[in-house]
Design a protein around this motif. Structure first.
Motif, PDB file in Angstrom:
ATOM      1  N   ASP A 351      34.450  54.137  57.882  1.00 14.90           N
ATOM      2  CA  ASP A 351      34.481  54.806  56.583  1.00 14.90           C
ATOM      3  C   ASP A 351      35.715  54.305  55.819  1.00 14.90           C
ATOM      4  OD1 ASP A 351      34.657  56.482  54.387  1.00 14.90           O
ATOM      5  OD2 ASP A 351      34.206  58.310  55.506  1.00 14.90           O
ATOM      6  N   PRO A 352      35.527  53.673  54.663  1.00 16.47           N
ATOM      7  CA  PRO A 352      36.671  53.106  53.933  1.00 16.47           C
ATOM      8  C   PRO A 352      37.434  54.119  53.097  1.00 16.47           C
ATOM      9  CG  PRO A 352      34.670  52.664  52.720  1.00 16.47           C
ATOM     10  CD  PRO A 352      34.240  53.372  53.982  1.00 16.47           C
ATOM     11  N   SER A 353      37.047  55.383  53.125  1.00 14.60           N
ATOM     12  CA  SER A 353      37.620  56.380  52.209  1.00 14.60           C
ATOM     13  C   SER A 353      39.128  56.506  52.341  1.00 14.60           C
ATOM     14  CB  SER A 353      36.967  57.746  52.435  1.00 14.60           C
ATOM     15  OG  SER A 353      35.576  57.694  52.192  1.00 14.60           O
ATOM     16  N   GLY A 354      39.638  56.473  53.572  1.00 15.66           N
ATOM     17  CA  GLY A 354      41.076  56.589  53.767  1.00 15.66           C
ATOM     18  C   GLY A 354      41.832  55.449  53.120  1.00 15.66           C
ATOM     19  N   HIS A 357      41.782  55.833  49.401  1.00 17.16           N
ATOM     20  CA  HIS A 357      42.721  56.881  49.001  1.00 17.16           C
ATOM     21  C   HIS A 357      44.146  56.350  48.928  1.00 17.16           C
ATOM     22  CE1 HIS A 357      45.140  60.565  49.224  1.00 17.16           C
ATOM     23  NE2 HIS A 357      44.080  61.216  48.802  1.00 17.16           N
ATOM     24  N   VAL A 358      44.540  55.557  49.903  1.00 22.44           N
ATOM     25  CA  VAL A 358      45.884  54.992  49.919  1.00 22.44           C
ATOM     26  C   VAL A 358      46.099  54.071  48.716  1.00 22.44           C
ATOM     27  CG1 VAL A 358      47.417  53.408  51.155  1.00 22.44           C
ATOM     28  CG2 VAL A 358      46.239  55.222  52.402  1.00 22.44           C
ATOM     29  N   ILE A 359      45.108  53.253  48.397  1.00 20.94           N
ATOM     30  CA  ILE A 359      45.239  52.350  47.250  1.00 20.94           C
ATOM     31  C   ILE A 359      45.346  53.139  45.946  1.00 20.94           C
ATOM     32  CG2 ILE A 359      44.074  50.564  45.887  1.00 20.94           C
ATOM     33  CD1 ILE A 359      42.860  49.561  48.542  1.00 20.94           C
ATOM     34  N   LEU A 360      44.521  54.161  45.805  1.00 20.90           N
ATOM     35  CA  LEU A 360      44.510  54.942  44.569  1.00 20.90           C
ATOM     36  C   LEU A 360      45.741  55.829  44.429  1.00 20.90           C
ATOM     37  CD1 LEU A 360      40.781  56.141  44.465  1.00 20.90           C
ATOM     38  CD2 LEU A 360      41.835  54.429  42.978  1.00 20.90           C
ATOM     39  N   ALA A 361      46.097  56.525  45.515  1.00 24.09           N
ATOM     40  CA  ALA A 361      47.129  57.557  45.439  1.00 24.09           C
ATOM     41  C   ALA A 361      48.466  57.154  46.032  1.00 24.09           C
ATOM     42  CB  ALA A 361      46.627  58.831  46.133  1.00 24.09           C
ATOM     43  N   GLY A 362      48.519  55.997  46.700  1.00 25.63           N
ATOM     44  CA  GLY A 362      49.747  55.603  47.354  1.00 25.63           C
ATOM     45  C   GLY A 362      49.943  56.342  48.668  1.00 25.63           C
ATOM     46  N   ASP A 386      37.668  51.368  39.154  1.00 30.23           N
ATOM     47  CA  ASP A 386      36.878  51.539  40.375  1.00 30.23           C
ATOM     48  C   ASP A 386      36.344  50.205  40.873  1.00 30.23           C
ATOM     49  OD1 ASP A 386      37.339  54.236  40.180  1.00 30.23           O
ATOM     50  OD2 ASP A 386      35.327  54.753  39.457  1.00 30.23           O
ATOM     51  N   GLU A 387      35.906  49.360  39.941  1.00 31.29           N
ATOM     52  CA  GLU A 387      35.377  48.051  40.321  1.00 31.29           C
ATOM     53  C   GLU A 387      36.467  47.178  40.947  1.00 31.29           C
ATOM     54  OE1 GLU A 387      34.902  49.540  37.441  1.00 31.29           O
ATOM     55  OE2 GLU A 387      32.749  49.961  37.495  1.00 31.29           O
ATOM     56  N   GLN A 410      31.016  52.818  43.509  1.00 23.70           N
ATOM     57  CA  GLN A 410      30.608  54.206  43.699  1.00 23.70           C
ATOM     58  C   GLN A 410      31.414  54.859  44.828  1.00 23.70           C
ATOM     59  OE1 GLN A 410      28.407  51.623  43.364  1.00 23.70           O
ATOM     60  NE2 GLN A 410      27.879  52.168  41.237  1.00 23.70           N
ATOM     61  N   ASP A 411      31.695  54.091  45.879  1.00 19.16           N
ATOM     62  CA  ASP A 411      32.528  54.606  46.969  1.00 19.16           C
ATOM     63  C   ASP A 411      33.914  54.992  46.440  1.00 19.16           C
ATOM     64  OD1 ASP A 411      30.530  54.109  48.876  1.00 19.16           O
ATOM     65  OD2 ASP A 411      31.237  52.048  49.189  1.00 19.16           O
ATOM     66  N   VAL A 412      34.454  54.148  45.594  1.00 23.16           N
ATOM     67  CA  VAL A 412      35.784  54.400  45.030  1.00 23.16           C
ATOM     68  C   VAL A 412      35.753  55.619  44.119  1.00 23.16           C
ATOM     69  CG1 VAL A 412      37.654  53.464  43.620  1.00 23.16           C
ATOM     70  CG2 VAL A 412      36.377  51.955  45.178  1.00 23.16           C
ATOM     71  N   ALA A 413      34.718  55.725  43.301  1.00 23.19           N
ATOM     72  CA  ALA A 413      34.614  56.848  42.364  1.00 23.19           C
ATOM     73  C   ALA A 413      34.599  58.188  43.093  1.00 23.19           C
ATOM     74  CB  ALA A 413      33.364  56.696  41.504  1.00 23.19           C
ATOM     75  N   LYS A 414      33.926  58.245  44.237  1.00 25.72           N
ATOM     76  CA  LYS A 414      33.859  59.496  45.007  1.00 25.72           C
ATOM     77  C   LYS A 414      35.240  59.909  45.495  1.00 25.72           C
ATOM     78  CE  LYS A 414      29.129  58.849  46.682  1.00 25.72           C
ATOM     79  NZ  LYS A 414      28.270  58.572  47.882  1.00 25.72           N
ATOM     80  N   VAL A 415      36.019  58.940  45.954  1.00 23.42           N
ATOM     81  CA  VAL A 415      37.366  59.259  46.431  1.00 23.42           C
ATOM     82  C   VAL A 415      38.268  59.625  45.260  1.00 23.42           C
ATOM     83  CG1 VAL A 415      39.389  58.378  47.647  1.00 23.42           C
ATOM     84  CG2 VAL A 415      37.104  57.770  48.446  1.00 23.42           C
TER      85      VAL A 415
END
Length: 429
Positions: A351-354, A357-362, A386-387, A410-415
């Motif tokens: 699952d790439p969500s973690g 999250h790190v890329i988006l939020a640091g 997101d792209e 879409q995966d990025v948008a959800k996170v």
């Protein structure tokens, strides 16, 4: 004869004394240490709030479960609990009023605790923690999960109720590590996979799936078996101790939910106890979970990045523009400062969500006694679309020796939807 006032007050003083069970300082100090080993403060506190006053929202598949006030307040906390009632809650998930606690409280793991350690914890929470007369939000799950009586059936089917039994064939060091991992540390609650009823699939280290990896919210939790073919097989015992104590070592750095565990719990343990934990984990063989690594694969990506000949919208170009200055073209980072990306467990998670999250939020490393530097990775949510994040994440998951599936916008948008705007914009100039 006139009544003597002091004689009249004496029975009242004696009665009051019987209502408070005094513990010696050594027992209270032991309980405080065990509360660190059990990471109680992380779940029973909110940022900026009073320690142990509860109110932390814990996401579950059934809704938010709020941690309770476990200060000795007699109106909002556990100040009226007897030692037996405290034991029942801690090891069996039963409140003083007879109601069931939700198994978000890791009582199946705490069941392993010794009677002496339970008593020490009770002493600390009754006499070493300031009372906070304030209740947090009430857990209010939807039907049927709001029917706490049903948890009795879950407990009957899935909960562990066994005390820790030392292995007479193993050393004292092994048994101390096993006790800390199995009991107060409740490592299995995150690092062991869950079954269909969200129970830990195993509470015993003899099972292959014990500590083989799990999932907490969006974060995929890696396996921590460190023996032959285990996920941490290539970690030395010293590297493991360094990570537990400081949240970083020459191979990687902590991220996600484990950050709080290092900050509030493991960094406060003695080196002897950390060595015992490391020794125990290194004794557990795995199932070939280690990612194959080759110098050729590393060199291939490194050569591409070194050439700087790539399309501006490619993952490689986005990496050079945003990540290369710290993690470098070889993906090796800098020991104990910037984690390695080549072979990184978070990057290779199913699952790439973690990672997203790190890329988006640091991310921020914990500041500890052994590593006081307050190091942080900036948030890129304000800067990358997101792209672009999807392109970068896909590149990371397939660069060097990493071999993970591609990521979509879409995966990025959800996170992104789960992260507050102020966090996404935290590092905006």
């Amino acid at each position: 004869m006139k009544p003597n006032l002091s004689m009249m007050l004496l029975p009242l003083a004696m009665l009051a004394a019987t209502e408070v069970q005094a513990f010696d300082k050594a027992t209270i100090a032991k309980g405080e240490y065990l509360s660190r080993a059990g990471d109680c403060v992380a779940c029973h506190s909110v940022a900026g709030g009073e320690p142990y006053a509860g109110g932390l929202a814990i996401d579950s598949p059934f809704g938010k479960i709020y941690s309770t006030n476990i200060t000795p307040s007699k109106t909002a906390g556990i100040g009226n609990y007897t030692l037996q009632q405290f034991d029942d809650a801690l090891r069996h998930g039963v409140r003083a009023d007879g109601g069931n606690l939700y198994p978000a409280m890791p009582y199946p793991d705490y069941a392993m605790l010794t009677d002496e350690d339970v008593k020490a914890l009770y002493a600390y929470f009754m006499e070493g923690v300031p009372a906070v007369d304030k209740s947090g939000p009430e857990t209010d799950l939807g039907f049927p999960f709001n029917q706490r009586w049903g948890i009795s059936f879950w407990n009957w089917m899935f909960a562990n109720d066994d005390r820790f039994q030392p292995d007479t064939q193993q050393s004292a060091l092994f048994n101390r590590g096993a006790y800390l991992v199995l009991g107060p540390g409740h490592c299995g609650s995150c690092h062991t996979p869950r079954g269909v009823a969200f129970q830990e699939k195993s509470y015993e280290d003899s099972a292959d799936n014990f500590l083989s990896g799990g999932k907490v919210g969006m974060w995929e939790v890696p396996g921590i078996r460190g023996g032959a073919q285990g996920a941490l097989a290539d970690w030395s015992q010293e590297e493991l101790i360094d990570y537990l104590a400081n949240g970083r070592n020459d191979k990687t750095a902590v991220a996600g939910e484990m950050t709080a565990v290092i900050q509030h719990s493991l960094s406060h343990l003695t080196r002897d106890d950390l060595a015992a934990i490391a020794h125990y984990l290194k004794s557990l063989p795995g199932q070939g979970a280690a990612l194959p690594m080759s110098a050729a694969a590393t060199q291939k990506t490194t050569a591409l990045l070194d050439s700087a000949k790539m399309d501006k919208d490619s993952g490689a170009r986005i990496y050079l523009d945003n990540c290369g200055a710290c993690h470098f073209t070889a993906g090796q980072g800098a020991a104990r400062v910037f984690p390695k990306l080549d072979g990184n467990a978070l990057i290779n998670a199913q699952d790439p969500s973690g990672l997203i999250h790190v890329i988006l939020a640091g991310a921020r490393m914990p500041s500890t006694k052994g590593a006081p530097e307050d190091l942080a990775m900036p948030a890129f949510g304000w800067r990358l679309s997101d792209e672009e994040v999807a392109t970068l994440t896909t590149f990371l998951r397939q660069a060097w020796n990493n071999r993970a599936a591609a990521v979509s916008a879409q995966d990025v948008a959800k996170v992104r939807q789960t992260i507050p705007e102020e966090v996404l914009n935290a590092t905006r100039p």
